[in-house]
Design a protein around this motif. Structure first.
Motif, PDB file in Angstrom:
ATOM      1  N   CYS A 195     -72.488   3.692  -2.216  1.00 57.61           N
ATOM      2  CA  CYS A 195     -71.429   2.929  -2.897  1.00 57.61           C
ATOM      3  C   CYS A 195     -70.062   3.232  -2.283  1.00 57.61           C
ATOM      4  O   CYS A 195     -69.256   2.328  -2.051  1.00 57.61           O
ATOM      5  CB  CYS A 195     -71.427   3.230  -4.395  1.00 57.61           C
ATOM      6  SG  CYS A 195     -72.871   2.537  -5.247  1.00 57.61           S
TER       7      CYS A 195
ATOM      8  N   HIS B  84     -69.814   0.182  -7.021  1.00 54.68           N
ATOM      9  CA  HIS B  84     -71.205  -0.178  -7.314  1.00 54.68           C
ATOM     10  C   HIS B  84     -71.401  -1.700  -7.254  1.00 54.68           C
ATOM     11  O   HIS B  84     -72.417  -2.184  -6.747  1.00 54.68           O
ATOM     12  CB  HIS B  84     -71.631   0.379  -8.678  1.00 54.68           C
ATOM     13  CG  HIS B  84     -71.761   1.873  -8.696  1.00 54.68           C
ATOM     14  ND1 HIS B  84     -70.682   2.717  -8.624  1.00 54.68           N
ATOM     15  CD2 HIS B  84     -72.857   2.672  -8.713  1.00 54.68           C
ATOM     16  CE1 HIS B  84     -71.105   3.974  -8.630  1.00 54.68           C
ATOM     17  NE2 HIS B  84     -72.426   3.979  -8.681  1.00 54.68           N
TER      18      HIS B  84
ATOM     19  N   GLU C  96     -75.515  -5.997  -0.478  1.00 55.85           N
ATOM     20  CA  GLU C  96     -76.964  -6.210  -0.393  1.00 55.85           C
ATOM     21  C   GLU C  96     -77.281  -7.703  -0.469  1.00 55.85           C
ATOM     22  O   GLU C  96     -78.113  -8.222   0.279  1.00 55.85           O
ATOM     23  CB  GLU C  96     -77.673  -5.471  -1.536  1.00 55.85           C
ATOM     24  CG  GLU C  96     -77.643  -3.957  -1.402  1.00 55.85           C
ATOM     25  CD  GLU C  96     -78.416  -3.470  -0.189  1.00 55.85           C
ATOM     26  OE1 GLU C  96     -79.559  -3.916   0.004  1.00 55.85           O
ATOM     27  OE2 GLU C  96     -77.860  -2.656   0.580  1.00 55.85           O
TER      28      GLU C  96
ATOM     29  N   LYS D 141     -71.326  -2.598  -3.540  1.00 56.94           N
ATOM     30  CA  LYS D 141     -72.584  -2.299  -2.851  1.00 56.94           C
ATOM     31  C   LYS D 141     -73.624  -3.380  -3.144  1.00 56.94           C
ATOM     32  O   LYS D 141     -74.320  -3.862  -2.233  1.00 56.94           O
ATOM     33  CB  LYS D 141     -73.102  -0.919  -3.282  1.00 56.94           C
ATOM     34  CG  LYS D 141     -74.486  -0.560  -2.765  1.00 56.94           C
ATOM     35  CD  LYS D 141     -74.531  -0.523  -1.235  1.00 56.94           C
ATOM     36  CE  LYS D 141     -75.942  -0.212  -0.738  1.00 56.94           C
ATOM     37  NZ  LYS D 141     -76.050  -0.490   0.728  1.00 56.94           N
TER      38      LYS D 141
ATOM     39  N   TYR E  96     -77.704   2.058  -7.600  1.00 58.81           N
ATOM     40  CA  TYR E  96     -77.407   2.573  -6.262  1.00 58.81           C
ATOM     41  C   TYR E  96     -76.921   4.010  -6.322  1.00 58.81           C
ATOM     42  O   TYR E  96     -76.421   4.476  -7.337  1.00 58.81           O
ATOM     43  CB  TYR E  96     -76.361   1.681  -5.565  1.00 58.81           C
ATOM     44  CG  TYR E  96     -76.895   0.299  -5.285  1.00 58.81           C
ATOM     45  CD1 TYR E  96     -77.767   0.070  -4.225  1.00 58.81           C
ATOM     46  CD2 TYR E  96     -76.563  -0.773  -6.120  1.00 58.81           C
ATOM     47  CE1 TYR E  96     -78.298  -1.195  -3.989  1.00 58.81           C
ATOM     48  CE2 TYR E  96     -77.089  -2.037  -5.891  1.00 58.81           C
ATOM     49  CZ  TYR E  96     -77.957  -2.245  -4.824  1.00 58.81           C
ATOM     50  OH  TYR E  96     -78.479  -3.483  -4.606  1.00 58.81           O
TER      51      TYR E  96
END
Lengths: 455, 455
Positions: free
Chosen positions: A367, A388, A395, A391, A362
């Protein structure tokens, strides 16, 4: 399923042994090779750098390795670490997913790094080491080894990647508070550093360069040893206390993770959480998804080669088979300093290569956006590295919503961001930009991969 | 006595009620007076600033005040907070004393402040407040109210003392991460701020000035209320969760404190730890020593007058009887920003005046020296404010050694110093100096104490 949001273990549940995933892996890891001969190395080759106890752990095939009592005693300062159900975050994301996180920011240095720092300092002290030399990226590792070295009466020298040294002066103060000496890398103190500076006087440094400096100093001084904060098997081993605790805590929660997520720079916080779960799978337990998350601008697992390479820039280390962007690759100076490494733990790399672990990448602004949303929902301000993992969790939670299915996600919140507020300041000021992956620099670095016979 | 070093309570031991010391005090606290009439104020006088629930708690005579379930639910994020036996520190100091500390740095903002911030945000939300206005010194309070306001959907405006705004930009980023707006005080947004700037354009600010600004804005906006992070009775009340937990934890440890120590800026972390123990004493339990610690350069309790004074510089607040250096006194810009207040909690002041609480004052360099020694022994880097409690603990431990007696000391480690590393950087660079108490400025400010009839 429990209605609680925090799952705490009693202190007597601090693990008594680390979990060694090598014992359960279908195939043994690829051999580590001598850079000169290209032949597998033996313990004696590593003896100038590490105490024998750690060299033994590096190649051990035992499933459980006992945690020495003085190490457990220090673990008591912050372990067992809490595991949270992120109920507020689930509401914010309006997802059917169950989201859990294991929080390692409760340690004195604010990250998972002391789990191995304390063990490494202990074994070095036991075997008569007089001084520890290391490198650090963002400073989490350096401050953790400074903390641990001090507890066992070992002076610590830290070569700190220049960009972080400048961006994170407060990590430096933390190291000095624990009595360590901190030097910006590349430095003029070593041949490796001077060579880099001669070529690139304004080098921002990299973990690869800093490792070269630390290894050089340790190799040249009989009473000094080297300590590494990630990548190596024994480091990942020590971090398994995270996952061993999390297994019990998920049972307390009456839930079971379908997906396990961690950010990965060298791989140790990801492995620390994932390996004990993956071990259950190797021994016939249920299969789960495991996701290691890296930055787009340092895409070791998602874009690099799986090949033998050096761990450092000056080629002082042995050759290990891992995902690599090439040992000459210098990532841009983004804020998640702990994720700026050209390589990846051989164990994690092997699992990614074998399809047992997925890798995702990402951009830093997405992030940070996820990190801010997490902080507003859960209260804890995450370290840039940890954003990270957050994030990737967002998702996955969004996919659950889209598909209308409930999956249980567990991620490792590897540290708090209280030392990294400059990054948040830059983010709010709009001064953070996404950095594309430098394909050209990677290919140039990969062309210089060493040729080896074994493999 | 237990051989453990950490004492953790299970989550169901998070207190269900706050302890109200007023119920047990031999005499009721002195009346709060209207600045215009000099007569005791009633609830209506405070209604523009606070919700009625908090005004009720300010004057309640009930011993126990139930903690609302939504507040307890947020407490679960970090409470119960751990209590440690400082065994390594005892060895370092070579003292027969038993040293314990209650650690409040485990909260999301890293200090004890969320204990009251969450309660205040909850009651405001309940009563329809649309916006919270506050001031902050070092930023612990501002970031805690930002955290709490965000959880309850309340926007927060923070007037931050200029010297801290400049010295601690990272606390500001933390407030912004939680969605709050942060303004350097004195500011041009208020009459109070503009008046100060007209007289002293380069004012470093003070808590007294920042309070004036926040109170002014809250009073002038119907849908906005004011929130204070210390000093007032209801704030100290909310902090008693610290001492209530500590009483149980000291029982777990099989030990009993002879001396209880906390740093004191407005008095809330000291009171939070001390009042539940002092309540036992008021109800016929054993007597103990209670020590409130302040900086030499802002010596409210050790050098100030015990008199009626304003809580702020612009004289917008009611008059309270307390230890004060005069509402016009502006302390020098030292790093323990949370201790830069001209006044002191009326409850703590009354107890100091009555001889039940002792006051001590220390210089900042000796406090930082103690803080560094503490970090090297115990691993946790303390906030600059907390180093004052540590210094007083060192002095007590040294007396134990000198006298050859074992006493049990319990102090409040009110927060970690991860946001305050600039202070440590300055300390190591030799840039911190001791600041003498400005007797002249104090006498000038004390000459302007208001004349009041009641008392």
């Amino acid at each position: 399923m429990s209605s609680e949001t925090k799952f705490l273990l009693p202190e007597d549940r601090i693990p008594r042994a680390w979990y060694n995933i090598i014992s359960d892996m279908p195939e043994p890891p690829a051999a580590v090779l001598h850079p000169g001969t290209g032949q597998p190395i033996g313990p004696d080759d590593l003896a100038p750098l590490f105490p024998m106890a750690l060299i033994g752990q590096e190649v051990s095939a035992e499933r459980e390795i006992e945690i020495p009592e003085p190490v457990r005693e220090v673990y008591h300062l912050w372990r067992p670490a809490p595991l949270f159900r992120a109920r507020r975050l689930e509401q914010t994301l309006d997802t059917p997913a169950h989201i859990y996180y294991k929080y390692e920011g409760v340690s004195p240095s604010g990250s998972h790094k002391p789990n191995t720092a304390v063990a490494q300092a202990f074994y070095n002290k036991e075997e008569g080491t007089k001084r520890l030399i290391t490198e650090t990226g963002a400073g989490q590792w350096g401050s953790s080894l400074a903390f641990a070295g001090n507890l066992f009466g070992l002076p610590v020298d830290v070569y700190m990647v220049r960009i972080s040294y400048d961006q994170k002066p407060y990590r430096r103060s933390a190291m000095e508070t624990y009595g360590a000496r901190c030097v910006a890398s590349p430095s003029t103190e070593t041949e490796s550093g001077r060579a880099i500076l001669a070529e690139t006087p304004d080098s921002t440094g990299s973990l690869g360069i800093a490792i070269s400096e630390a290894v050089e100093v340790a190799a040249q001084n009989d009473d000094a040893k080297y300590a590494l904060g990630s990548v190596l098997n024994h480091v990942l081993l020590h971090q398994t206390v995270i996952g061993l605790e999390a297994i019990e805590q998920m049972e307390m929660a009456g839930d079971d993770p379908d997906v396990i997520i961690g950010c990965a720079g060298g791989g140790s916080n990801f492995a620390g959480l994932a390996f004990p779960f993956l071990g259950q799978q190797f021994r016939g337990g249920r299969s789960r998804r495991y996701v290691a998350v890296e930055p787009v601008s340092c895409p070791t697992m998602t874009k690099g080669s799986y090949a033998y390479d050096f761990g450092d820039t000056a080629h002082l280390t042995p050759l290990v088979k891992m995902h690599t962007l090439g040992s000459g690759f210098v990532p841009p100076g983004f804020h998640a300093g702990g994720l700026r490494y050209h390589g990846m733990s051989p164990l994690v790399s092997g699992l990614v290569h074998g399809g047992l672990v997925e890798a995702e990448a990402y951009q830093q602004t997405e992030c940070f956006a996820a990190g801010v949303e997490f902080a507003r929902a859960e209260g804890i301000i995450p370290a840039p590295e940890s954003t990270h993992a957050i994030k990737a969790t967002f998702e996955e939670a969004a996919r659950c919503k889209q598909e209308g299915v409930t999956r249980t996600i567990l991620f490792n919140l590897s540290g708090h961001g209280h030392f990294d507020m400059q990054a948040y300041t830059d983010y709010f000021a709009g001064d953070l930009t996404d950095q594309p992956h430098d394909e050209g620099a990677m290919h140039e670095a990969l062309e210089k991969l060493p040729e080896v016979a074994a493999g």
